[in-house]
Design a protein around this motif. Structure first.
Motif, PDB file in Angstrom:
ATOM      1  N   TYR A  88       0.810  -1.223   0.000  1.00 30.76           N
ATOM      2  CA  TYR A  88       0.000   0.000   0.000  1.00 30.76           C
ATOM      3  C   TYR A  88       0.845   1.276   0.000  1.00 30.76           C
ATOM      4  N   HIS A  89       2.141   1.138   0.191  1.00 30.34           N
ATOM      5  CA  HIS A  89       3.012   2.315   0.143  1.00 30.34           C
ATOM      6  C   HIS A  89       3.462   2.608  -1.289  1.00 30.34           C
ATOM      7  N   TYR A  90       3.785   1.556  -2.030  1.00 33.21           N
ATOM      8  CA  TYR A  90       4.319   1.730  -3.378  1.00 33.21           C
ATOM      9  C   TYR A  90       3.245   1.609  -4.466  1.00 33.21           C
ATOM     10  N   SER A  91       2.022   1.306  -4.102  1.00 36.08           N
ATOM     11  CA  SER A  91       0.945   1.195  -5.080  1.00 36.08           C
ATOM     12  C   SER A  91      -0.227   2.103  -4.695  1.00 36.08           C
ATOM     13  N   PRO A  92      -0.270   3.317  -5.233  1.00 42.07           N
ATOM     14  CA  PRO A  92      -1.405   4.217  -4.938  1.00 42.07           C
ATOM     15  C   PRO A  92      -2.743   3.605  -5.327  1.00 42.07           C
ATOM     16  N   LYS A  93      -2.732   2.798  -6.388  1.00 39.86           N
ATOM     17  CA  LYS A  93      -3.978   2.155  -6.816  1.00 39.86           C
ATOM     18  C   LYS A  93      -4.494   1.202  -5.739  1.00 39.86           C
ATOM     19  N   ALA A  94      -3.596   0.390  -5.165  1.00 38.45           N
ATOM     20  CA  ALA A  94      -4.004  -0.554  -4.116  1.00 38.45           C
ATOM     21  C   ALA A  94      -4.520   0.191  -2.898  1.00 38.45           C
ATOM     22  N   LEU A  95      -3.859   1.286  -2.526  1.00 39.97           N
ATOM     23  CA  LEU A  95      -4.297   2.063  -1.360  1.00 39.97           C
ATOM     24  C   LEU A  95      -5.656   2.696  -1.629  1.00 39.97           C
ATOM     25  N   ARG A  96      -5.861   3.183  -2.844  1.00 39.37           N
ATOM     26  CA  ARG A  96      -7.160   3.786  -3.196  1.00 39.37           C
ATOM     27  C   ARG A  96      -8.267   2.738  -3.126  1.00 39.37           C
ATOM     28  N   GLU A  97      -7.996   1.541  -3.631  1.00 36.65           N
ATOM     29  CA  GLU A  97      -8.984   0.465  -3.571  1.00 36.65           C
ATOM     30  C   GLU A  97      -9.299   0.087  -2.131  1.00 36.65           C
ATOM     31  N   LEU A  98      -8.265   0.047  -1.287  1.00 33.89           N
ATOM     32  CA  LEU A  98      -8.456  -0.307   0.125  1.00 33.89           C
ATOM     33  C   LEU A  98      -9.371   0.701   0.811  1.00 33.89           C
ATOM     34  N   ARG A  99      -9.149   1.985   0.553  1.00 37.75           N
ATOM     35  CA  ARG A  99      -9.965   3.019   1.192  1.00 37.75           C
ATOM     36  C   ARG A  99     -11.387   3.032   0.653  1.00 37.75           C
ATOM     37  N   MET A 100     -11.547   2.788  -0.653  1.00 36.59           N
ATOM     38  CA  MET A 100     -12.901   2.705  -1.228  1.00 36.59           C
ATOM     39  C   MET A 100     -13.662   1.523  -0.617  1.00 36.59           C
ATOM     40  N   LEU A 101     -12.960   0.431  -0.415  1.00 33.41           N
ATOM     41  CA  LEU A 101     -13.580  -0.748   0.189  1.00 33.41           C
ATOM     42  C   LEU A 101     -13.980  -0.459   1.642  1.00 33.41           C
ATOM     43  N   ALA A 102     -13.129   0.271   2.361  1.00 32.97           N
ATOM     44  CA  ALA A 102     -13.451   0.626   3.748  1.00 32.97           C
ATOM     45  C   ALA A 102     -14.689   1.513   3.803  1.00 32.97           C
ATOM     46  N   ASP A 103     -14.797   2.466   2.860  1.00 31.27           N
ATOM     47  CA  ASP A 103     -15.986   3.326   2.817  1.00 31.27           C
ATOM     48  C   ASP A 103     -17.237   2.505   2.533  1.00 31.27           C
ATOM     49  N   ALA A 104     -17.118   1.543   1.625  1.00 34.32           N
ATOM     50  CA  ALA A 104     -18.281   0.703   1.287  1.00 34.32           C
ATOM     51  C   ALA A 104     -18.707  -0.151   2.481  1.00 34.32           C
ATOM     52  N   MET A 105     -17.727  -0.561   3.301  1.00 33.98           N
ATOM     53  CA  MET A 105     -18.033  -1.387   4.475  1.00 33.98           C
ATOM     54  C   MET A 105     -18.348  -0.529   5.694  1.00 33.98           C
ATOM     55  N   GLU A 106     -18.303   0.811   5.504  1.00 35.77           N
ATOM     56  CA  GLU A 106     -18.570   1.782   6.580  1.00 35.77           C
ATOM     57  C   GLU A 106     -17.638   1.561   7.772  1.00 35.77           C
ATOM     58  N   GLU A 107     -16.379   1.348   7.446  1.00 31.18           N
ATOM     59  CA  GLU A 107     -15.344   1.200   8.471  1.00 31.18           C
ATOM     60  C   GLU A 107     -14.178   2.132   8.141  1.00 31.18           C
ATOM     61  N   LYS A 108     -13.316   2.317   9.128  1.00 28.93           N
ATOM     62  CA  LYS A 108     -12.133   3.146   8.944  1.00 28.93           C
ATOM     63  C   LYS A 108     -10.901   2.256   8.793  1.00 28.93           C
ATOM     64  N   VAL A 109      -9.976   2.712   7.979  1.00 28.28           N
ATOM     65  CA  VAL A 109      -8.746   1.956   7.791  1.00 28.28           C
ATOM     66  C   VAL A 109      -7.581   2.929   7.716  1.00 28.28           C
ATOM     67  N   LEU A 110      -6.480   2.572   8.348  1.00 31.98           N
ATOM     68  CA  LEU A 110      -5.258   3.358   8.284  1.00 31.98           C
ATOM     69  C   LEU A 110      -4.276   2.683   7.333  1.00 31.98           C
ATOM     70  N   LYS A 111      -3.461   3.492   6.702  1.00 32.22           N
ATOM     71  CA  LYS A 111      -2.444   2.949   5.807  1.00 32.22           C
ATOM     72  C   LYS A 111      -1.433   2.144   6.613  1.00 32.22           C
ATOM     73  N   PRO A 112      -1.145   0.897   6.222  1.00 28.57           N
ATOM     74  CA  PRO A 112      -0.151   0.087   6.953  1.00 28.57           C
ATOM     75  C   PRO A 112       1.188   0.820   7.037  1.00 28.57           C
TER      76      PRO A 112
END
Length: 478
Positions: free
Chosen positions: A204-228
């Motif tokens: 998630y540090h070297y792939s902005p796309k993966a981090l963006r997907e992770l955050r979109m997924l967290a929003d869909a699940m109505e949860e919060k996520v921090l960048k590893p």
């Protein structure tokens, strides 16, 4: 002008760019502060900063020259040009300001051996106008590199040739981290979890796309996520604690994202290498035993992180360091005997084989009792090995406990308690007098006089409550 200096100080203190200075001045003007219309540039902020530094520097050097004794802390650093430098900090007592700990200077290291480092430290003190610093220094703290603490040719060894009473200690926070590193090297489970945490950071540090997907997924699940987070930092142990905490708190989101990556229905397929790693991580995260182990490690790291932060306190005393170590070891013993808070919560939530919506594999009622004992025993062994000189009753550091009224025998009307109180600490004070004999001779003081003062101190301090530091400051500031 005073408000301008305050604004410049804020910029530097918060590590803001000098270019923020004009906007902050205008903001203060709009809120009613009396700000001058001159000096509205980043160059003016630089001049204000230099003036503030010169005033603070002058005060520091004045207090340092008047200090009776000083402690020195040194650490190596590499600048942007990949050149080695040595940073020097000082700690001393001032009657008005109390215990002062401050950055003194940084100097290029011409040669990366003990003589080169010592020469850099000498230059820092000479630039500060303290040519007689070796007459005042009583304590040296550094990391455990051989160039600093080597028994024969380290910086500490060379200084002890001139300063016989010098007390040199390997940084306790650094030693604690080395104890955990030693444990990870010995245990496959710890190695495996470390590799998972490192992969999550890289993913998630070297792939902005993966981090963006992770955050979109967290929003869909109505949860919060921090960048590893990375496992490396100035103080490594709190970083690995935070990385483990993020994984445990956002467990369901990470599992959902990796499931999406390996799904055959995904529109854009990752590379085979990413797919392979994702499958391995997903296999690890869906194991009941591994999830339980993650939470057990988080319980363990809670104690180690607390100890690391306590070691980093400016006000830390040797006696407090020993107490903190013993409290941490007791906490590890508790985890050996029964699951900690995080592990208990995880087991309660996974009673039906599902944890946070994720169906776990190899569900078991085993609470990892064998692994808990193995790892806590191993951590205890390595911590005691790394910090054993502080815990040893023969250590010169332990002798300072004679001053700590919190550990003195309780005094009541019985003859036994009076005898124990009178004799307590006497041998330690005599050991300290022997260690600092050269200072006593220089000050014209005898061991008998020191013991007499110690008896008066015990009568006065036995009614005091609170930490030793406050008691000693009360005496010194009289």
């Amino acid at each position: 002008m005073q408000n301008m200096f305050h604004t410049a100080y804020y910029v530097v203190k918060k590590e803001k760019p000098f270019t923020d200075f004009p906007d902050l001045v205008q903001l203060n003007s709009r809120t009613g502060s009396n700000m001058t219309n001159c000096y509205l540039s980043d160059k003016a902020c630089l001049r204000f900063t230099i003036d503030i530094y010169n005033v603070e520097r002058e005060q520091l050097l004045s207090d340092l020259k008047n200090a009776g004794y000083i402690s020195v802390m040194i650490d190596g650093a590499t600048d942007t040009g990949n050149l080695e430098n040595e940073i020097v900090y000082v700690k001393f007592f001032n009657k008005e300001r109390g215990v002062v700990q401050s950055f003194l200077g940084i100097e290029d290291v011409k040669h990366a051996h003990a003589d080169g480092v010592l020469s850099a430290v000498q230059t820092v003190f000479e630039k500060a106008g303290l040519d007689n610093w070796k007459e005042k220094v009583v304590f040296l703290c550094a990391d455990g590199a051989a160039v600093n603490l080597g028994k024969r040719n380290g910086v500490a060894a060379k200084l002890k040739e001139e300063i016989g009473h010098l007390l040199a200690i390997h940084c306790v926070a650094h030693r604690l981290e080395l104890g955990l590193v030693d444990s990870i090297k010995e245990n496959q489970r710890l190695k495996q979890l470390q590799e998972v945490l490192q992969y999550l950071h890289q993913q998630y540090h070297y792939s902005p796309k993966a981090l963006r997907e992770l955050r979109m997924l967290a929003d869909a699940m109505e949860e919060k996520v921090l960048k590893p987070t990375n496992l490396k930092g100035a103080r490594w142990l709190p970083y690995i604690h935070k990385a483990t905490q993020i994984l445990c708190n956002s467990y369901a989101i990470f599992v959902a994202h990796f499931e999406d990556q390996v799904s055959p229905e995904r529109t854009t397929r990752p590379s085979p290498a990413v797919m392979g790693r994702a499958k391995n991580i997903l296999h690890y995260l869906k194991s009941h035993t591994n999830v339980q182990f993650m939470h057990f490690l988080l319980d363990t790291l809670d104690f180690l992180k607390a100890l690391s932060l306590q070691f980093q306190q400016d006000s830390l005393t040797p006696g407090e360091a020993v107490q903190y170590i013993e409290a941490c070891l007791n906490g590890l013993t508790e985890l050996c005997l029964e699951p900690g808070e995080q592990q208990r919560k995880m087991l309660a939530d996974a009673m039906n084989g599902t944890y946070r919506g994720v169906e776990l594999k190899n569900t078991t009622t085993d609470t990892l009792a064998t692994d808990r004992k193995k790892i806590t025993d191993m951590l205890t062994k390595h911590i005691e090995s790394r910090l054993g000189d502080l815990l040893s009753t023969e250590s010169i550091v332990q002798t300072f406990s004679a001053l700590d009224h919190n550990v003195w025998p309780k005094l009541d009307n019985s003859d036994e308690s009076k005898e124990a109180f009178v004799l307590h600490g006497r041998a330690n004070i005599e050991s300290l007098c022997h260690h600092y004999q050269s200072i006593l001779v220089r000050e014209g003081t005898t061991v008998t006089e020191v013991l007499g003062v110690y008896r008066l101190y015990k009568i006065w301090a036995r009614m005091r409550n609170g930490p030793l530091r406050d008691t000693l400051l009360e005496i010194l500031q009289r």
